[in-house]
Design a protein around this motif. Structure first.
Motif: not given
Length: 489
Positions: A34-42
């Protein structure tokens, strides 16, 4: 590929095997996913909304985004094509889309694709710089000008640059977007078809390409199809101002390899024989361009008499290790695609030359003097010398050039055969392999997330580097894809 069986029922314990395997590997923490997905989006949101100029990108930005650089400083209305510029960023967006299925990333890629369709030249490709200022744009002659009925460039710039994977990277990116959209975006499809047609038009009768193409097809009468030869004599000083080396038959900076790969990709994606035919014709040139003994390798560029020739003042007529490595790699790739043995025939003699030419430090010289095979260098005084002393800075006069991997690849090809190599290349990874991949890159993913600031940037020494953004986005996407698939199975 392995045999697949239809399984009608599984015991409860068997159904838990993939997840149990993840736990046994010490992996499987969904919060990191989930953190990786959030970082990718940001990260992508920051680049798309604050960095982009009409969907285009350059190489480096000051942290306050007030200054921008490609190979040289860029204005506030310019993008850069040459990797790691606009097409490279677009490919990172596509990888994010493939890993997540999030249409936002596909929209970002399409936006970048339109930056390229708007700046495609009448000669089919792209200059290094792409301009979006309404007045400054008038310095170039575009495809859209031709479609509007114009025929005369009238002094406007119309050079499609093939150097450093410039035009080729743009075409490969546009092809991938076109396929992702299933051909529904007519402007992108038109840019792809036009660009590939012009790429084939630019090909010389012997299968070579120039470093850049001005939209005037080569006259076969001026380009006899003959094998490479040593010049009876060659000048050790550069021809000087006005020397148009960019029209020569060019291998320098992977021109031949990246064009052939682009055409092979086009054939794979669209199935049109004309793309494969042009790629194979390029391979025919590489066969012709292999120098005779005692140096059965390749030069950076050849004149129209098929003799090694000068390019820039620090690139003399010589046998070139880096370009020879790319030629061998390309010939092997053509063999893997076509199964035609003639693309493999030049390889053993070339590998033997690599063995004989390796330096005591384990590397290779960029240049070797014609016939003598002595390592050749160019110093700051523009003199040809035989020792690597006082050299021009910023140029790789020695390197590994991926040569060791060529020996490994060719030995494996001989040992295992073409079909096995192709099967391995096309094999889908198992859930266990995906889990292992996720585990291996997990520390890097944590580091990437930790080094991102609150705005979604990776700033280094007061600069924002596009290469870092691309590398981090690709790592996050690779982790998300592997982890998500492993958890689903």
């Amino acid at each position: 590929m392995g045999v697949r069986f239809k399984i009608f029922a599984l015991p409860a314990a068997a159904k838990l095997l993939p997840f149990a395997f993840l736990l046994s590997c010490g992996w499987g923490q969904k919060p990191l996913l989930d953190e990786a997905k959030s970082a990718l989006s940001k990260a992508i949101r920051f680049f798309r909304t604050e960095v982009a100029v009409n969907g285009s990108y350059v190489w480096t930005y000051s942290e306050d985004l007030k200054r921008r650089w490609g190979e040289s400083e860029a204005t506030e209305t310019e993008g850069w094509v040459q990797p790691p510029g606009t097409p490279s960023v677009g490919m990172a967006f596509l990888r994010a889309y493939e890993a997540t299925g999030d249409k936002t990333y596909l929209d970002a890629a399409v936006e970048t694709a339109h930056a390229l369709t708007a700046t495609q030249l009448a000669s089919g490709g792209w200059d290094y710089r792409i301009e979006f200022h309404p007045e400054r744009r008038k310095r170039w002659f575009y495809r859209k000008d031709v479609e509007a009925g114009e025929k005369d460039p009238k002094g406007r710039r119309n050079w499609s640059v093939y150097d450093d994977d410039n035009t080729q990277s743009a075409l490969r990116f546009l092809m991938q977007v076109d396929v992702a959209l299933k051909g529904r975006n007519k402007e992108i499809r038109r840019a792809v078809e036009y660009g590939l047609a012009k790429l084939i038009e630019a090909q010389y009768p012997n299968g070579a390409w120039p470093q850049a193409y001005d939209g005037n097809p080569p006259d076969p009468a001026n380009h006899p199809v003959i094998p490479a030869r040593y010049p009876t004599q060659w000048s050790k000083t550069h021809p000087g101002k006005g020397y148009q080396y960019w029209r020569l038959y060019t291998l320098n900076d992977r021109v031949m390899g990246t064009i052939i790969q682009t055409l092979l990709d086009a054939y794979r994606l669209y199935g049109k024989r004309e793309y494969l035919k042009a790629a194979c014709k390029g391979g025919d040139f590489l066969i012709l361009a292999q120098m005779p003994d005692p140096q059965p390798a390749w030069a950076q560029q050849y004149n129209f008499q098929m003799e090694p020739a000068w390019a820039r003042w620090f690139e003399p007529p010589a046998i070139a290790a880096a370009e020879s490595a790319d030629a061998v790699q390309t010939l092997i790739e053509l063999y893997l695609v076509t199964g035609d043995d003639r693309y493999l025939r030049p390889v053993p003699k070339a590998l033997d030359w690599f063995k004989r030419s390796q330096l005591p430090n384990g590397r290779w010289a960029r240049f070797y003097e014609l016939k003598t095979n002595r390592p050749l260098y160019v110093n700051r005084n523009r003199e040809l010398v035989y020792k690597p002393e006082d050299l021009r800075e910023g140029y790789g006069f020695e390197g590994s050039f991926g040569i060791s991997r060529l020996f490994e690849l060719f030995e494996r090809l001989q040992r295992e055969g073409r079909e096995k190599l192709l099967a391995e290349r096309n094999r889908k990874p198992t859930p266990q392999e995906l889990a292992q991949r996720a585990k291996e890159i997990e520390p890097k993913v944590r580091q990437i997330i930790a080094s991102m600031d609150a705005r979604g940037r990776w700033a280094e020494d007061g600069r924002i580097h596009t290469k870092t953004f691309i590398r981090n986005v690709e790592t996050l996407a690779s982790y998300i894809a592997a982890a998500s698939k492993a958890l689903q199975r």
